[in-house]
Every structure is written in C-alpha cells, then in structure tokens.
Scaffold this active site. Sequence first.
Site, mmCIF file in Angstrom:
data_model
loop_
_atom_site.group_PDB
_atom_site.id
_atom_site.type_symbol
_atom_site.label_atom_id
_atom_site.label_comp_id
_atom_site.label_asym_id
_atom_site.label_seq_id
_atom_site.Cartn_x
_atom_site.Cartn_y
_atom_site.Cartn_z
ATOM 1 N N GLU A 30 0.855 -1.206 0.000
ATOM 2 C CA GLU A 30 0.000 0.000 0.000
ATOM 3 C C GLU A 30 0.886 1.250 0.000
ATOM 4 O O GLU A 30 0.776 2.128 0.864
ATOM 5 C CB GLU A 30 -0.961 0.046 1.192
ATOM 6 C CG GLU A 30 -1.894 -1.117 1.295
ATOM 7 C CD GLU A 30 -1.221 -2.355 1.892
ATOM 8 O OE1 GLU A 30 -0.375 -2.197 2.775
ATOM 9 O OE2 GLU A 30 -1.538 -3.467 1.452
ATOM 10 N N GLU A 79 -2.641 -11.610 -3.763
ATOM 11 C CA GLU A 79 -3.594 -11.762 -2.654
ATOM 12 C C GLU A 79 -5.052 -11.661 -3.118
ATOM 13 O O GLU A 79 -5.938 -12.268 -2.516
ATOM 14 C CB GLU A 79 -3.305 -10.737 -1.558
ATOM 15 C CG GLU A 79 -3.487 -9.285 -2.019
ATOM 16 C CD GLU A 79 -2.992 -8.262 -1.007
ATOM 17 O OE1 GLU A 79 -2.223 -8.621 -0.109
ATOM 18 O OE2 GLU A 79 -3.385 -7.088 -1.130
HETATM 19 C C1 NOJ Z 1 -1.829 -6.106 2.757
HETATM 20 C C2 NOJ Z 1 -0.598 -6.597 2.087
HETATM 21 O O1 NOJ Z 1 -0.640 -6.403 0.706
HETATM 22 C C3 NOJ Z 1 -0.432 -8.059 2.408
HETATM 23 O O2 NOJ Z 1 0.674 -8.582 1.709
HETATM 24 C C4 NOJ Z 1 -0.283 -8.226 3.888
HETATM 25 O O3 NOJ Z 1 -0.302 -9.600 4.175
HETATM 26 C C5 NOJ Z 1 -1.430 -7.556 4.651
HETATM 27 N N1 NOJ Z 1 -1.668 -6.240 4.185
HETATM 28 C C6 NOJ Z 1 -1.141 -7.490 6.137
HETATM 29 O O4 NOJ Z 1 -0.063 -6.636 6.384
#
Ligand code: NOJ
Length: 703
Positions: free
Chosen positions: A481, A505
């Site tokens: 982010e 993800e």
């Molecule tokens: C969003 C991130 O993109 C992901 O890789 C991570 O596991 C989670 N936030 C928790 O930090």
Amino acid sequence: MSDQDAASGQGGKAGFRRMAGRAAALAAGIFAAGQTMAGTLAAAAPLQVASPDGLISVRVDAKGGVARYSIAYRGQAVILPSRLGLRFAQAAPLDEALAIRGSRRASADKTWQQPWGERRLMREHYNQLCVDVVSLRRAQSRFSVCFRVFNDGVGFRYQVPEQGVRRALRITDELTQFTLDPASTAWWIPAHGWNRYEYLYRKTPLRAAAAMHTPVTLKTPGGVYVSLHEAALVDYAGMSLEQGRPGHLKAALAPWSDGILVRKTAPFHSPWRTIQIAPRAIGLINSGLILNLNAPNALGDVSWVKPGKYVGIWWGMHIRTMTWSSGPKHGATTENAMRYMDFAARHGFDGVLVEGWNTGWDGDWFHNGAQFSFTRPYPDFDLKAVTDYGRKKGVRLIGHQETSGDIYNYESQMEDAFALYEKMGVRQVKTGYVADGGDIVRRDSAGIRRHEWHDGQFMVRHHVRVLKAAARHHISIDTHEPVKDTGLRRTYPNWLSREGARGQEYNAWGVPPNPPEHTAILPFTRMLAGPMDFTPGIFDLDFGHGLDAPTRVQTTLAKQLALYVVLYSPVQMAADLPKNYEARPRAFRFIEDVPADWEQSIALDGEIGEYVVIARQQRGGADWYLGALTNAESRSLAVPLSFLDPGRRYQAQIYADGAGADWKTNPYALAISRQTVTAGDTLVLRLAPGGGAAIRFQALAER
Ligand code: NOJ
C-alpha cells in the site's frame, strides 16, 4: 471548434486572439520597466529540442501569454499544445500573461550502473532545453521549465525560484496538461479512490476515462504507444490526471488534509512529468526513462542491499487457514517460523517473511493502527530464537511492519524497531499501509488527528524518512500500500520493491479475483513505474474450493512460473505453502533456479492486455530466462532466440502448458522438456487460455 482548437482552455481561437492582444499590451509595460526588446522578441518564436536520434521533438511557446509545450514523434503530434503553469496561495499565479525570457541548452550521454536491477548498465542520453518563463504583470514572478528529451521519451520539471521575497510557497494548482487525441485507447486505473492503486485496469477510449492514476498507458490512433507518469517524486504531492475537455488531461496533485497541494521552500523543483513514447508496446517496457530522471545513489556503499527470493508465513492468512491474530490458528509461531526456515534452507531461499509476529493484530487491525507494537512479539513467537535458528541455516528473517496507516504510532517506534531488527540480523522489512485512500493518520503539531492520502506530500515525505532510518540500520524496504513508484530506487537503493497494484492476494479473496488479462496488462502499465512485489508462485490454484470457485487463481501452473520473469522484482516470493511445492517438485525446480537480479532484460514481444514475452540474463552468470504469458486466449508465439550469446549453446529447460491445458478446466497440465538451442533458433511456444511458459536457458560450454 475542434478539440484541438480548444487546447488552450481559453475558449478556442477567439480566446487565443484576445490573450495575444492583452499579452502584447502587458509586454509593452514590461519594456518600460527595463526588459530588453531583443530578449523578448527572440523568445516569441517557439523553442524546440529533439531527442538524440531526432525522432522525438518538443516545442515550447508562450503565445497569448499562456506557456505551452507540445511533443511530436516522427513528425506526428503525440502531445498537442498543452498548458504549463502553477498557482500559489499568497504568491502571484503563474498561469497567464506569461512570456519566455530566455533559454539554456545542455546534452549528456553517460552510462551508470545499478547496484541491482533489471539491467546493470543504464545509458542516460538526452538533450535538454530549459526555458525561463516570467510573468508580464510582475517580473519577480517566474519559473523555469526544463525538458530532457531521450530517445524513449520526454521528462520535464518546473524549477521555481523565490517569488520576489517570498520563499515559503504553497501550491494550490499545477496547471500542467497532457493533451492527446481523445480517440486514443487508454489503459488506466481510477485515482482518488478508497482502494488506493488496487483496481483492475480498464481499457477505454481516452475520452471515456475518469480521474486516473499514473502510469497511464495509451495508444494513439496513429499507433504510437505513450505512457504518462512522473519520476523522482520527492517532497511533493503525487500527480494523478483528470480529464477536462475530451483528451485534455490535467495534473491533479493529492492534497493535504487542509486543501493545500504542496508546501515548499523556494528555490525548489517539481518531480519530472514523464511521457514515454514508443512505436511498439514493448518499447515502453524497454525504456529506462524513469530511472534516468532520478538522482544518483544518495546512500553511498549499498553492498548490504541484497536482492533475493523468499518464502513466508503469509498465504495461509490470506486463504484463512492461519491468522495474523493470536489464537489456535496463529501463523507466526516460533515452531512454524523454524519450519519455514528449514524449507527455505533446503530449497535455496534467502529469506522467510513472518507476518503477525508482533502484538496489535487482535481485533479490527485494519482500523486500529495505534495498537501495533513494532518491537513486542506475541508470546508464542521468540524473535531471538527464530533469528538465531535462521543464522545457523543461512536464512534471514524478513521483518514485517503493518502500520494500518497510523504514521504517528509507527514513526514514534520506527527507530527502535529498526534497531531491534538490525540486532537480530534482519536485512529486509516489508511495510504495510492498509488504510483507505485518504485515511492515513497524521497528528499535527497540536496533536490533532489529520487524515492524509497515500500519495500526498505527507506520505511522500514519510517514505523517505523510513528509507533513511532503515538505511542507518542497513535494512531494505518492500512497501505494501505504498505511494506509487517513480524510480526512487536509483537514489535510495534500499527501496527494493513495493505493491501498488492488485497482487496475488486478490486471488485468495478478491471479488472478482485477478482475471487472466491482469498480468498481461501490468507489464505495460504498473510495471513501467518500477518493481512490484506481486508474490507469484501459487501452485494450489483453488485451495480446496474447486476449479469452479468464483475466487481462485485464474492461471495455469505454467503461467505462475512465467510471472517470475515477466513481473520484475528484486525480491521475489514463492508465495504458496511449502506442502504445495513439495507436492510438485518438478515444477518447483524453476522457482528454485530463477534468479531475482539481472544483467539485462529485453521485452521481446507483446500487446497490452493480450500477451507478453520477456527475456532476462542472470546477473553474474551466463544463463538466460524467458517468461511468456497470455490473457484468456490461447496463442502460439514464435520466439527467435537471437538475444542469446551467438558463441554458445544452451540447454533450454522449458516449462510449458501441457496438452489440453486451460486455466478454467485443466490448469495443472504442465509439459517440462529440454532441448539444445543456439541464438540462431526460433522456439514456438503454445500458450493455453490463461497460460504461459517459463524457460531457463542454461549455458553450455562455449562453442
Ligand atoms: C496487505 C498486504 O498487501 C499483504 O501482503 C499483507 O499480508 C497484509 N496487508 C497485512 O499486512
């Protein structure tokens, strides 16, 4: 009135004539105030500068008192006359009644080295034209705009001196326009949204695009490929683009919470506004423009910055077999971390990421950033025991700092957190800023909570503070982010990678997940900004939900392998659970072999959103690797191997979609084969729907 006539934003041709009359009258006043006639007359004609190969040309003028530039490629207009200028709170605007007072030229042709990267040697070859622009109303109000014209595009930036006696300047508008044919095709994601940069790319006629993040990639009706972005975003607000009249894109700077766009002390310069230009889509990928416009390494010896591959306690949380929070499914236990370290050591990975190791994850962590401790582990995670264990195995823990966007909480612990990690031998930290767009928490000098954008000046400054603090502890950063990449890895080589787009993800929980064309768009859009921690390599494509599940990985197995070459990152994760790799050791071999650092990279073929073929040569080795992938369409690609060293033979180890492979129904069909090849050969790759191919060309003895 055509769109082109309206390019001034002044109401068309009649507007131009009105402005010309006013400017002439104002110019007369300036002469009386002592300007030289010769200087002003000389500047009345447009100024021009061309790329070293002569194919790209830029024109600048201030006809009618409005400063404008335009860009042509092979004589064909790419950027139609487009406005330049700035407005300030309290200082006089630099928007109209402007004149060109002088100009300076320079050229450079040098080669510099990246400490790590997609290519080691970078050629920086450009012609520069700096144009001095003054206000005809107030001679003390002025800026310069410098254009650097390379063979692969143009960068320009404002240089702003004190405005009279005023040094503290607050920008309320940047007037920069990029005017293109509205019938161009655009690939873009929306700006100003709650989901930051994590949107599916849209392909529309430019006239149908709304506010867009950069890089935005376009194809003109004449068939020229263009990408608009920025380089060296330092102490300024990130720029997105808004459309006025069709085709008229205007800089939109992400504001501070009080509405001011940028706070600066003069003299200062803006980031570079960039226009990459290429006759083929792959030319955009092969461009070095963004890095070339960044300042050289500011950190000195960066031999401690190490690219590499990693595994981690991560995917389990995304597919909900583990939790970040404490409890029976807590992923970040000492025992689990040691198991991952065993796996990493056995298979040659450098690092193990462990998320959820620190207290603060219980409850609604998305909105409770203030709860995070960055030094206090959960009781079932023994940081020292884990890092000691890793040291014995030759594997390092990769640290994790999820801030949930609470910058106050994070910065107040940052120094201690990096010091602790350094003591434990941690060399890389993944940071995270999961807060909605516009919801980053800052505390002002009175302690009041303010809400900022991920791409506003506050966060741009924050990231550099993080990099500098991390560098003091020999730690490198992988930001999730983030603010978008603008090539700052050249200046801060410890900024290894970032997310800043929909990554893997989304295939765990996204509705919809990433469709097959997503990774055929990224190389031509997001990846033009810089490396992405996409986290490829999911082998269990539906994680028990069935191939019909609406949310699953929409690729073949071979395409997961291709991503390691196609989506560049100096830190590449093998994102799946160890057991899924152990179940498919022959396919896993490619992930074990593929490096994360390259001597050179060449995009060989591709069309945006359709397919792409990229070859890269290992840094410090003779082997080459190739990744090819397609959208939902199957296709055959003939790939000449002329990039290989003509003096050598290679064993091509080919991981291709097997017979009948299809991402929907038969994604695991994988054909692994070997053959001897030379630079004179052509390989024909058959890609399944949603498929891909990955190849290692292992160098054999020289011929
Ligand atoms: C969003 C991130 O993109 C992901 O890789 C991570 O596991 C989670 N936030 C928790 O930090």
